[in-house]
Design a protein around this motif. Sequence first.
Motif, PDB file in Angstrom:
ATOM      1  N   UNK A   1     -15.677 -24.745 -27.041  1.00  0.00           N
ATOM      2  CA  UNK A   1     -15.487 -24.219 -28.393  1.00  0.00           C
ATOM      3  C   UNK A   1     -14.677 -25.197 -29.236  1.00  0.00           C
ATOM      4  N   UNK A   2     -13.613 -25.753 -28.654  1.00  0.00           N
ATOM      5  CA  UNK A   2     -12.798 -26.719 -29.388  1.00  0.00           C
ATOM      6  C   UNK A   2     -13.627 -27.945 -29.726  1.00  0.00           C
ATOM      7  N   UNK A   3     -14.464 -28.388 -28.769  1.00  0.00           N
ATOM      8  CA  UNK A   3     -15.272 -29.577 -29.038  1.00  0.00           C
ATOM      9  C   UNK A   3     -16.262 -29.323 -30.181  1.00  0.00           C
ATOM     10  N   UNK A   4     -16.839 -28.132 -30.231  1.00  0.00           N
ATOM     11  CA  UNK A   4     -17.749 -27.820 -31.337  1.00  0.00           C
ATOM     12  C   UNK A   4     -17.009 -27.821 -32.668  1.00  0.00           C
ATOM     13  N   UNK A   5     -15.805 -27.249 -32.685  1.00  0.00           N
ATOM     14  CA  UNK A   5     -15.031 -27.230 -33.923  1.00  0.00           C
ATOM     15  C   UNK A   5     -14.672 -28.653 -34.361  1.00  0.00           C
ATOM     16  N   UNK A   6     -14.386 -29.509 -33.399  1.00  0.00           N
ATOM     17  CA  UNK A   6     -14.135 -30.913 -33.729  1.00  0.00           C
ATOM     18  C   UNK A   6     -15.396 -31.579 -34.270  1.00  0.00           C
ATOM     19  N   UNK A   7     -16.538 -31.195 -33.728  1.00  0.00           N
ATOM     20  CA  UNK A   7     -17.807 -31.739 -34.230  1.00  0.00           C
ATOM     21  C   UNK A   7     -18.026 -31.322 -35.682  1.00  0.00           C
ATOM     22  N   UNK A   8     -17.712 -30.065 -35.995  1.00  0.00           N
ATOM     23  CA  UNK A   8     -17.828 -29.631 -37.383  1.00  0.00           C
ATOM     24  C   UNK A   8     -16.903 -30.454 -38.273  1.00  0.00           C
ATOM     25  N   UNK A   9     -15.694 -30.732 -37.769  1.00  0.00           N
ATOM     26  CA  UNK A   9     -14.742 -31.521 -38.552  1.00  0.00           C
ATOM     27  C   UNK A   9     -15.262 -32.932 -38.798  1.00  0.00           C
ATOM     28  N   UNK A  10     -15.980 -33.497 -37.825  1.00  0.00           N
ATOM     29  CA  UNK A  10     -16.482 -34.870 -37.952  1.00  0.00           C
ATOM     30  C   UNK A  10     -17.721 -34.973 -38.835  1.00  0.00           C
ATOM     31  N   UNK A  11     -18.402 -33.843 -39.087  1.00  0.00           N
ATOM     32  CA  UNK A  11     -19.672 -33.901 -39.804  1.00  0.00           C
ATOM     33  C   UNK A  11     -19.542 -34.551 -41.180  1.00  0.00           C
ATOM     34  N   UNK A  12     -18.398 -34.411 -41.821  1.00  0.00           N
ATOM     35  CA  UNK A  12     -18.248 -34.972 -43.170  1.00  0.00           C
ATOM     36  C   UNK A  12     -17.951 -36.456 -43.171  1.00  0.00           C
ATOM     37  N   UNK A  13     -17.565 -36.992 -42.047  1.00  0.00           N
ATOM     38  CA  UNK A  13     -17.169 -38.407 -42.006  1.00  0.00           C
ATOM     39  C   UNK A  13     -18.401 -39.308 -42.108  1.00  0.00           C
ATOM     40  N   UNK A  14     -18.349 -40.341 -42.953  1.00  0.00           N
ATOM     41  CA  UNK A  14     -19.479 -41.269 -43.051  1.00  0.00           C
ATOM     42  C   UNK A  14     -19.507 -42.311 -41.932  1.00  0.00           C
ATOM     43  N   UNK A  15     -18.493 -42.313 -41.061  1.00  0.00           N
ATOM     44  CA  UNK A  15     -18.391 -43.363 -40.047  1.00  0.00           C
ATOM     45  C   UNK A  15     -19.571 -43.330 -39.085  1.00  0.00           C
ATOM     46  N   UNK A  16     -20.276 -44.467 -38.870  1.00  0.00           N
ATOM     47  CA  UNK A  16     -21.400 -44.509 -37.914  1.00  0.00           C
ATOM     48  C   UNK A  16     -20.976 -44.134 -36.500  1.00  0.00           C
ATOM     49  N   UNK A  17     -19.715 -44.372 -36.158  1.00  0.00           N
ATOM     50  CA  UNK A  17     -19.240 -44.066 -34.805  1.00  0.00           C
ATOM     51  C   UNK A  17     -19.317 -42.573 -34.496  1.00  0.00           C
ATOM     52  N   UNK A  18     -19.332 -41.741 -35.519  1.00  0.00           N
ATOM     53  CA  UNK A  18     -19.452 -40.291 -35.295  1.00  0.00           C
ATOM     54  C   UNK A  18     -20.802 -39.969 -34.674  1.00  0.00           C
ATOM     55  N   UNK A  19     -21.877 -40.564 -35.207  1.00  0.00           N
ATOM     56  CA  UNK A  19     -23.215 -40.303 -34.671  1.00  0.00           C
ATOM     57  C   UNK A  19     -23.304 -40.748 -33.217  1.00  0.00           C
ATOM     58  N   UNK A  20     -22.734 -41.905 -32.908  1.00  0.00           N
ATOM     59  CA  UNK A  20     -22.759 -42.403 -31.524  1.00  0.00           C
ATOM     60  C   UNK A  20     -22.008 -41.458 -30.591  1.00  0.00           C
ATOM     61  N   UNK A  21     -20.875 -40.929 -31.051  1.00  0.00           N
ATOM     62  CA  UNK A  21     -20.113 -39.979 -30.233  1.00  0.00           C
ATOM     63  C   UNK A  21     -20.921 -38.706 -29.994  1.00  0.00           C
ATOM     64  N   UNK A  22     -21.583 -38.222 -31.030  1.00  0.00           N
ATOM     65  CA  UNK A  22     -22.434 -37.039 -30.866  1.00  0.00           C
ATOM     66  C   UNK A  22     -23.523 -37.289 -29.830  1.00  0.00           C
ATOM     67  N   UNK A  23     -24.143 -38.463 -29.900  1.00  0.00           N
ATOM     68  CA  UNK A  23     -25.220 -38.779 -28.958  1.00  0.00           C
ATOM     69  C   UNK A  23     -24.707 -38.824 -27.527  1.00  0.00           C
ATOM     70  N   UNK A  24     -23.546 -39.424 -27.324  1.00  0.00           N
ATOM     71  CA  UNK A  24     -23.005 -39.526 -25.962  1.00  0.00           C
ATOM     72  C   UNK A  24     -22.749 -38.140 -25.369  1.00  0.00           C
TER      73      UNK A  24
END
Length: 636
Positions: free
Chosen positions: A467-490
């Motif tokens: 649950x915490x990880x999903x909430x962190x994912x929601x927090x990252x959704x607004x970031x334009x950083x390409x590293x966010x997409x890579x983290x989601x994929x991993x």
Amino acid sequence: MLSSALPCIAPAQMLPRVDVAGASPARPTTGTFGAASMRARFGDAQWISRLTVADPTARAAAIRALARYSQPGPAQEEAIQNIAEGLRTESDAAVQTAMVDALATMARERAVGALVPLVCTRGSLAPAAARRALEFVGPLLDRDGIDAIVAGLAGAAFSANEALRLAAVDALAAAPDEPFSDRVSVHRATPARLALLLDAIGRRGDGRWGSAVLEQLQSTQRPVLFSAVRAVANLRLLEAASPLSRMIRDRALDTELQIAAIQALAVVGAGDPEATREALRAALGNTATADTARRAVATLGVRALVPEVARGLDAAWRVDRLLVAESLGDIGGAQAARLLLTAVEHERDEIARRVLWRAAVRADATSARLALESAAEADRAARWVAVEWLAREGNAPRMRGTAALAASGDVTAMTLECARARCGAAISRLADADPARRGDAAWAVSFAPTVDAATVIARFESERDPVVRLLLAFALMRSPAPSVTSAFERVALQDEQHVSAEQAVIAELAARRGSIAVRRLVPAMLADARGAVRALGLWTAARTSDPLGLTAATRLANEDESADVRAAARAVAAQRSGSASAFGGNAVLHAAGLGARSVWIAWLPGGQVVVSAATSDGTLIVPSMPSGEFLLEALP
């Protein structure tokens, strides 16, 4: 003209048998694919032979094939005859529905005579098939057909299923003008039947019947009066405001009729504002009708009655107080807001305080905002409503004292601070040993206009609580950083065979950010036993333009066992792109008291879905839509 008793006529008797001694005409066995080649390969005789097989799926397929491919001629007449005869004894609802559709397609007017006796005999058809038959026969009814349905409604044919009863009334409402008018004249002297026809008149929506309906408001027959009251509301007859107001003030009238009159007045009350106001004032003073009257006042926006409505704010039962608060919020105005804010001062229940604050904001945002700003430090409910304001408007009242409260771990204060790009307290709490506290901090960070992507990604990838990880994912959704997409994929691709609900959500989030890698999860998601995961798989396929997933969407639109998933599949197949609103905290607070730290999927109208998670106190943020317009389902 039919008697009140329905004739026992079998469908086969109404569709004359055709001599089909000869075989179906020979057809070529070659040619292009399409309707002609299907008929060439199988032929009507082959489909007819399958009408009696044991497998209901095969029977339904044969019936649909005949309806689609059969051509006029002896073979089609034989098919019609067999389907009509089989409908009398068929027990499978899906096959019955296919039979009704086939008769409607191939036999048209003759099918009406076959179907009306069946739908008017209780239990002859399953509800789904009976509703389909009623939808078909309505516009084709003649006098005898209208009489048959009226007799069925007056008897027991539709009494076991309210939806089916309404479908029968709708069939009468769709009948052609001339036979319908004739039967109204014939049945005027029979109160029970006239009442049914008045219901149909209301659902026809034809204002030409207005004077006839108004006349029946003087009826002394209770069923007729009930139906006339419903009809004036459906026809929106403003001329009915005065007679309805008199009915409401007549204490000799029974409560049920008064309530029906109040509900109708909520629709037509503008026809006589003064009479309407006095009638509703009287109804508010009657315990039996007060609740209905309050809703009518809110619907009509009669602000002159705000003091009378507000008397319920001190009711002993919390539910009553909340209903009054909602009504005052709907009525609106500075006076309603002032009374609601006064009630907040005396309310001790936090959930009730939230409702009161929300209602005050709806009634008058200006005065409510000032009150929220001064109440922030002492009132957690006020802070929650400020968060809601933030989600809806993109800004929030400037509350004093939130920085200190955020440092203490209050989720509402952390959220309001993060919205102003002051996330220090929330970021530091992401390292807390308690997952509930980490979840609250992640939830607050999701409202920040920007985040420290590197820090939050590190927390996201090291977090083990889903649950915490999903909430962190929601927090990252607004970031334009390409590293966010890579983290989601991993995270999403950790297990490609057994997709967890958490993986499914993160995969869909990654797809929103343009990731094609998560396409690898689509087959497993579409085959999952959980409807929510299948729906997320459909949206992931759409966002990644996955051809296999889009093909599956077309199939699931017709075959999936979940109506929600079928709706999602249809939306994906139609749009070929995801358009569900991205969740990033930019939504309105609608639900509280749900399972703490639980994950929920909201099924939106049109088949779209969005996922959210509840905070430690069970408060949930979901899309900015009225709460009655979406369904919530817990994700396991």
